[in-house]
Design an enzyme around this catalytic site. Structure first.
Site, PDB file in Angstrom:
ATOM      1  N   ALA A  64      33.184  29.863  53.018  1.00 28.53           N
ATOM      2  CA  ALA A  64      33.096  28.531  52.505  1.00 28.53           C
ATOM      3  C   ALA A  64      31.800  27.677  53.112  1.00 28.53           C
ATOM      4  O   ALA A  64      32.047  26.526  52.998  1.00 28.53           O
ATOM      5  CB  ALA A  64      34.419  27.692  52.054  1.00 28.53           C
ATOM      6  N   ALA A  65      31.323  28.373  54.182  1.00 27.80           N
ATOM      7  CA  ALA A  65      30.528  27.527  54.963  1.00 27.80           C
ATOM      8  C   ALA A  65      29.200  27.169  53.748  1.00 27.80           C
ATOM      9  O   ALA A  65      28.783  26.094  54.012  1.00 27.80           O
ATOM     10  CB  ALA A  65      29.668  28.526  55.950  1.00 27.80           C
ATOM     11  N   GLY A  66      28.825  28.235  52.946  1.00 26.20           N
ATOM     12  CA  GLY A  66      27.678  27.758  52.037  1.00 26.20           C
ATOM     13  C   GLY A  66      28.156  26.892  50.930  1.00 26.20           C
ATOM     14  O   GLY A  66      27.421  25.725  50.700  1.00 26.20           O
ATOM     15  N   ASP A  67      29.393  26.806  50.418  1.00 33.23           N
ATOM     16  CA  ASP A  67      29.884  26.004  49.546  1.00 33.23           C
ATOM     17  C   ASP A  67      29.913  24.550  50.229  1.00 33.23           C
ATOM     18  O   ASP A  67      29.663  23.362  49.413  1.00 33.23           O
ATOM     19  CB  ASP A  67      31.272  26.269  49.043  1.00 33.23           C
ATOM     20  CG  ASP A  67      31.249  27.692  48.572  1.00 33.23           C
ATOM     21  OD1 ASP A  67      30.361  28.271  48.280  1.00 33.23           O
ATOM     22  OD2 ASP A  67      32.340  28.368  48.735  1.00 33.23           O
TER      23      ASP A  67
HETATM   24  O1  RIB Z   1      32.341  31.052  49.080  1.00 37.02           O
HETATM   25  C1  RIB Z   1      33.885  31.281  49.328  1.00 37.02           C
HETATM   26  C2  RIB Z   1      34.636  31.447  48.117  1.00 37.02           C
HETATM   27  O2  RIB Z   1      34.014  32.459  47.135  1.00 37.02           O
HETATM   28  C3  RIB Z   1      35.980  31.754  48.076  1.00 37.02           C
HETATM   29  O3  RIB Z   1      36.721  30.584  48.405  1.00 37.02           O
HETATM   30  C4  RIB Z   1      36.374  32.588  47.093  1.00 37.02           C
HETATM   31  O4  RIB Z   1      37.254  32.171  46.448  1.00 37.02           O
HETATM   32  C5  RIB Z   1      35.004  32.870  46.437  1.00 37.02           C
HETATM   33  O5  RIB Z   1      34.851  32.102  45.376  1.00 37.02           O
END
Ligand code: RIB
Length: 299
Positions: free
Chosen positions: A251-254
Site C-alpha cells: 500500500a505504499a503506492g496507494d
Molecule cells: O497495493 C496493495 C494492494 O494490492 C493490497 O491491499 C491488495 O489488496 C492489492 O489490491
C-alpha cells in the site's frame, strides 16, 4: 476543500510472513496469517479519509462479512461508501500477500466482486462523478470501466489521476488524453513503455507517456524517491527518507496517491503534494499491512 472520488477495488488481504518467496515446485511454511483491509482503490480512499480529505468510493463487495468489514473500516475515517455495491452473487475481493523480512511483497488478487464494477454502475452513479473535483483510478477493476470513467470525468471537466497498477502492457490509446496525471512506479513504467526501467532513460520514458496525451507524469522510485515531469517539460526529483526502516511496502503506492490527491484537494501545487505524499509513504513502509499502516495527518 475539493471533493475526491476513487473508483476502484476493495479486497480483504490475507497477509502471511515468509522467510523467502517459494520457488516453482517448492512448499514453504509461513509465520502466521493476518486479515487486513486492502484493495488498491480502497487503500487510496482510506488514505484520503485518514488524512482529512473528503472522499467517496465507488466499488463493489460481496454481501458477506468481509465486505461489511471493508466498508466499516472506510466509514470509520469518513469515506462515503453509501454507493458501494453489495452483491449477493459474488464474493468480496481477496488478496493473498506474502511479505518477506526486508518488507518486499508478492500479491495474488482474486477479484470477486471487483470485476462487477461496470460502466453501467458508473452511469448509475453519474451524480457522484458530477459532484467530485478529482477522480482517482487504478487498474484492479475492468479496464473498460476505467476508460469509461476517465472519459466521462474528462468530459465533465474533472481532474483525472491514474495509478496504473497492476500495470498492463497495452493500455487503450484513448485513455491517455483523459489523464491529468499518471503515477506509475518504476516497474509499471517499464511495462507501459514496453522496455525495462533504466534510471538513465527516466525522462525519455516519461516523455513517451506525455506524447500519448497525458499532461503530467509522476514516477515513484521506491527508496530513490519520485520524479515529476510537468506539461511544460520541466522536471523535479523528490527524496524518500533514507533513514526509514522498511517493514512492509504493501500500500505504499496507494497511500502515495491518496495523500497526493488530498494535498491537491487542499489547493497545494503538484510539487508540494508530491513531497507530502512521499512523507506519508515513508511512514506506510515502516509499518505492517495495507490500511493498517496509513497514518493520520497529525503524524
Ligand atoms: O497495493 C496493495 C494492494 O494490492 C493490497 O491491499 C491488495 O489488496 C492489492 O489490491
Amino acid at each position: 476543500m475539493k471533493q475526491l472520488l476513487v473508483i476502484g477495488s476493495m479486497n480483504m488481504d490475507f497477509v502471511t510472513h515468509l522467510d523467502h518467496m517459494p520457488a516453482v515446485g517448492e512448499t514453504i511454511l509461513a509465520q502466521g496469517l493476518e486479515l487486513v483491509p486492502g484493495g488498491k482503490g480502497a487503500n487510496q480512499a482510506y488514505a484520503m479519509g485518514k488524512l482529512g480529505g473528503h472522499a467517496t468510493l465507488l466499488g463493489a463487495v460481496g454481501a458477506d462479512s468481509q465486505g461489511t468489514k471493508l466498508c466499516d473500516n472506510l466509514a470509520s475515517v469518513g469515506v462515503d461508501v453509501s454507493r458501494v455495491l453489495h452483491l449477493g452473487d459474488a464474493a468480496t475481493g481477496m488478496a493473498v500477500i506474502g511479505v518477506q523480512p526486508q518488507g518486499d511483497n508478492s500479491i495474488i488478487v482474486l477479484p470477486g466482486a471487483n470485476s462487477r464494477v461496470t460502466p453501467d454502475y458508473i452511469r448509475q452513479n453519474l451524480d457522484v462523478l458530477e459532484a467530485s473535483d478529482i477522480v482517482v483510478l487504478q487498474l484492479e477493476i475492468p479496464l473498460e470501466t476505467v476508460v469509461y470513467a476517465a472519459q466521462t470525468a474528462k468530459r465533465l471537466g474533472k481532474q483525472v489521476i491514474l495509478d496504473p497498477a497492476p500495470a498492463v502492457a497495452h493500455l487503450p490509446e484513448d485513455l491517455f488524453p483523459c489523464l491529468d496525471l499518471i503515477k506509475p512506479n518504476e516497474t509499471e513504467l517499464g511495462i507501459l513503455t514496453g522496455r525495462p526501467y533504466e534510471p538513465a532513460r527516466l525522462r525519455e520514458d516519461a516523455l513517451s507517456l506525455q506524447a500519448k496525451g497525458v499532461r503530467r507524469v509522476l514516477v515513484t522510485l521506491g527508496g530513490a524517491g519520485s520524479y515529476l515531469l510537468r506539461e511544460d517539460g520541466s522536471q523535479e526529483f523528490f527524496q524518500a527518507d533514507p533513514h526509514v526502516t522498511v517493514v512492509d511496502t504493501t500500500a505504499a503506492g496507494d497511500s502515495f496517491v491518496g495523500a497526493l490527491a488530498v494535498s491537491l484537494s487542499r489547493g497545494r501545487d503538484l510539487a508540494d503534494a508530491a513531497r507530502f505524499a512521499s512523507r506519508v509513504a515513508d511512514i506506510v513502509v515502516s509499518r505492517p499491512g495495507a490500511q493498517s499502516s496509513i497514518p493520520y495527518l497529525e503524524e
